[in-house]
Design a protein around this motif. Structure first.
Motif, short mmCIF file in Angstrom:
data_model
loop_
_atom_site.label_atom_id
_atom_site.label_comp_id
_atom_site.label_asym_id
_atom_site.label_seq_id
_atom_site.Cartn_x
_atom_site.Cartn_y
_atom_site.Cartn_z
N LYS A 9 0.81 -1.30 0.20
CA LYS A 9 0.08 -0.06 -0.18
C LYS A 9 0.82 1.08 0.07
CE LYS A 9 -3.76 -2.23 2.45
NZ LYS A 9 -4.49 -2.34 3.68
N ILE A 10 0.40 2.36 -0.68
CA ILE A 10 1.12 3.67 -0.73
C ILE A 10 0.62 4.30 0.59
CG2 ILE A 10 1.53 5.80 -1.72
CD1 ILE A 10 1.13 4.09 -4.35
N GLY A 11 1.63 4.54 1.50
CA GLY A 11 1.17 5.20 2.98
C GLY A 11 1.41 6.80 2.89
N ALA A 12 2.38 7.29 1.88
CA ALA A 12 2.48 8.49 1.91
C ALA A 12 3.11 8.78 0.55
CB ALA A 12 3.26 9.17 2.89
N LEU A 13 3.16 9.79 -0.06
CA LEU A 13 3.71 10.25 -1.43
C LEU A 13 3.97 11.79 -1.40
CD1 LEU A 13 4.58 9.88 -4.48
CD2 LEU A 13 2.18 10.06 -4.98
N SER A 14 5.35 12.26 -1.47
CA SER A 14 5.55 13.71 -1.77
C SER A 14 6.37 13.83 -3.09
CB SER A 14 6.32 14.16 -0.49
OG SER A 14 7.61 13.58 -0.63
N ASP A 15 6.77 14.96 -3.17
CA ASP A 15 7.57 15.34 -4.47
C ASP A 15 9.04 14.86 -4.45
OD1 ASP A 15 8.52 17.12 -2.55
OD2 ASP A 15 8.58 18.84 -4.16
N THR A 16 9.61 14.10 -3.43
CA THR A 16 10.69 13.40 -3.15
C THR A 16 10.81 12.00 -2.73
OG1 THR A 16 11.18 14.34 -1.05
CG2 THR A 16 11.95 15.62 -2.99
N ASN A 17 9.58 11.67 -2.03
CA ASN A 17 9.65 10.32 -1.22
C ASN A 17 8.37 9.87 -1.53
OD1 ASN A 17 12.05 10.38 0.16
ND2 ASN A 17 11.02 12.06 1.13
N VAL A 18 8.53 8.37 -1.55
CA VAL A 18 7.22 7.50 -1.71
C VAL A 18 7.18 6.42 -0.43
CG1 VAL A 18 8.03 5.75 -3.20
CG2 VAL A 18 5.37 6.14 -2.88
N VAL A 19 6.18 6.41 0.49
CA VAL A 19 6.39 5.35 1.57
C VAL A 19 5.36 4.35 1.25
CG1 VAL A 19 5.87 4.96 4.06
CG2 VAL A 19 6.80 7.24 3.13
N LEU A 20 6.00 3.07 1.16
CA LEU A 20 5.28 1.89 0.76
C LEU A 20 5.00 1.04 2.08
CD1 LEU A 20 6.76 0.53 -2.53
CD2 LEU A 20 4.63 1.87 -2.31
N VAL A 21 3.76 0.41 2.38
CA VAL A 21 3.73 0.07 3.62
C VAL A 21 3.13 -1.66 3.07
CG1 VAL A 21 1.88 -0.37 5.57
CG2 VAL A 21 2.51 2.00 4.45
N SER A 22 3.95 -2.51 3.89
CA SER A 22 3.90 -3.95 3.69
C SER A 22 2.91 -4.58 4.94
CB SER A 22 5.35 -4.43 3.55
OG SER A 22 5.31 -6.06 3.49
N ASP A 23 2.75 -5.74 4.58
CA ASP A 23 2.15 -6.31 5.64
C ASP A 23 2.80 -7.48 6.64
OD1 ASP A 23 2.67 -8.41 3.60
OD2 ASP A 23 0.65 -9.35 3.63
N SER A 24 4.20 -7.10 6.41
CA SER A 24 5.10 -7.86 6.92
C SER A 24 6.56 -7.18 7.17
CB SER A 24 5.18 -9.27 6.25
OG SER A 24 6.51 -10.14 6.71
N ASP A 25 7.16 -7.18 8.09
CA ASP A 25 8.46 -6.56 8.37
C ASP A 25 9.22 -7.08 7.26
OD1 ASP A 25 7.51 -4.59 9.75
OD2 ASP A 25 8.26 -5.83 11.86
N ILE A 26 9.35 -8.71 7.36
CA ILE A 26 10.35 -9.51 6.56
C ILE A 26 10.37 -9.01 4.97
CG2 ILE A 26 10.98 -12.07 5.85
CD1 ILE A 26 10.25 -12.75 8.85
N LYS A 27 9.02 -9.08 4.68
CA LYS A 27 8.60 -8.68 3.34
C LYS A 27 9.33 -7.38 2.80
CE LYS A 27 4.40 -11.64 2.31
NZ LYS A 27 3.25 -11.54 1.79
N ALA A 28 9.25 -6.50 3.79
CA ALA A 28 9.39 -5.26 3.45
C ALA A 28 11.02 -5.10 3.33
CB ALA A 28 8.95 -4.27 4.75
N GLU A 29 11.73 -5.77 4.19
CA GLU A 29 13.27 -5.87 4.09
C GLU A 29 13.62 -6.27 2.63
OE1 GLU A 29 16.91 -8.24 6.58
OE2 GLU A 29 14.92 -7.39 7.73
N ILE A 30 13.18 -7.56 2.19
CA ILE A 30 13.38 -8.21 1.16
C ILE A 30 13.10 -7.19 -0.01
CG2 ILE A 30 13.09 -10.24 -0.25
CD1 ILE A 30 12.48 -11.78 2.51
#
Length: 75
Positions: free
Chosen positions: A32-53
């Motif tokens: 999921k997209i948690g935040a978006l600005s003109d320089t950054n995007v924050v993606l949200v994952s359902d798992s810390d392990i998935k996010a790390e990979i």
């Protein structure tokens, strides 16, 4: 202005051009997209392990997809 869901749909479509359905299901479809600005995007994952990979393996790919979609570079 596109909604986060519209941008995510475009992201998934772009990724599916180079990734198998298995990779899509495992790593990207849940994002999921948690935040978006003109320089950054924050993606949200359902798992810390998935996010790390995803962060280790797919950051350049995701950055390029977002640049293609948005027309500017985000990190």
């Amino acid at each position: 202005m596109q909604s986060f869901q519209d941008i995510k749909d475009l992201l998934l479509k772009s990724l599916s051009n180079t990734c198998s359905q298995t990779l899509m299901d495992l790593w990207f479809n849940h994002l999921k997209i948690g935040a978006l600005s003109d320089t950054n995007v924050v993606l949200v994952s359902d798992s810390d392990i998935k996010a790390e990979i995803i962060n280790k393996r797919y950051t350049p790919t995701l950055e390029q997809c977002f640049e293609d979609i948005l027309g500017f570079r985000v990190l």
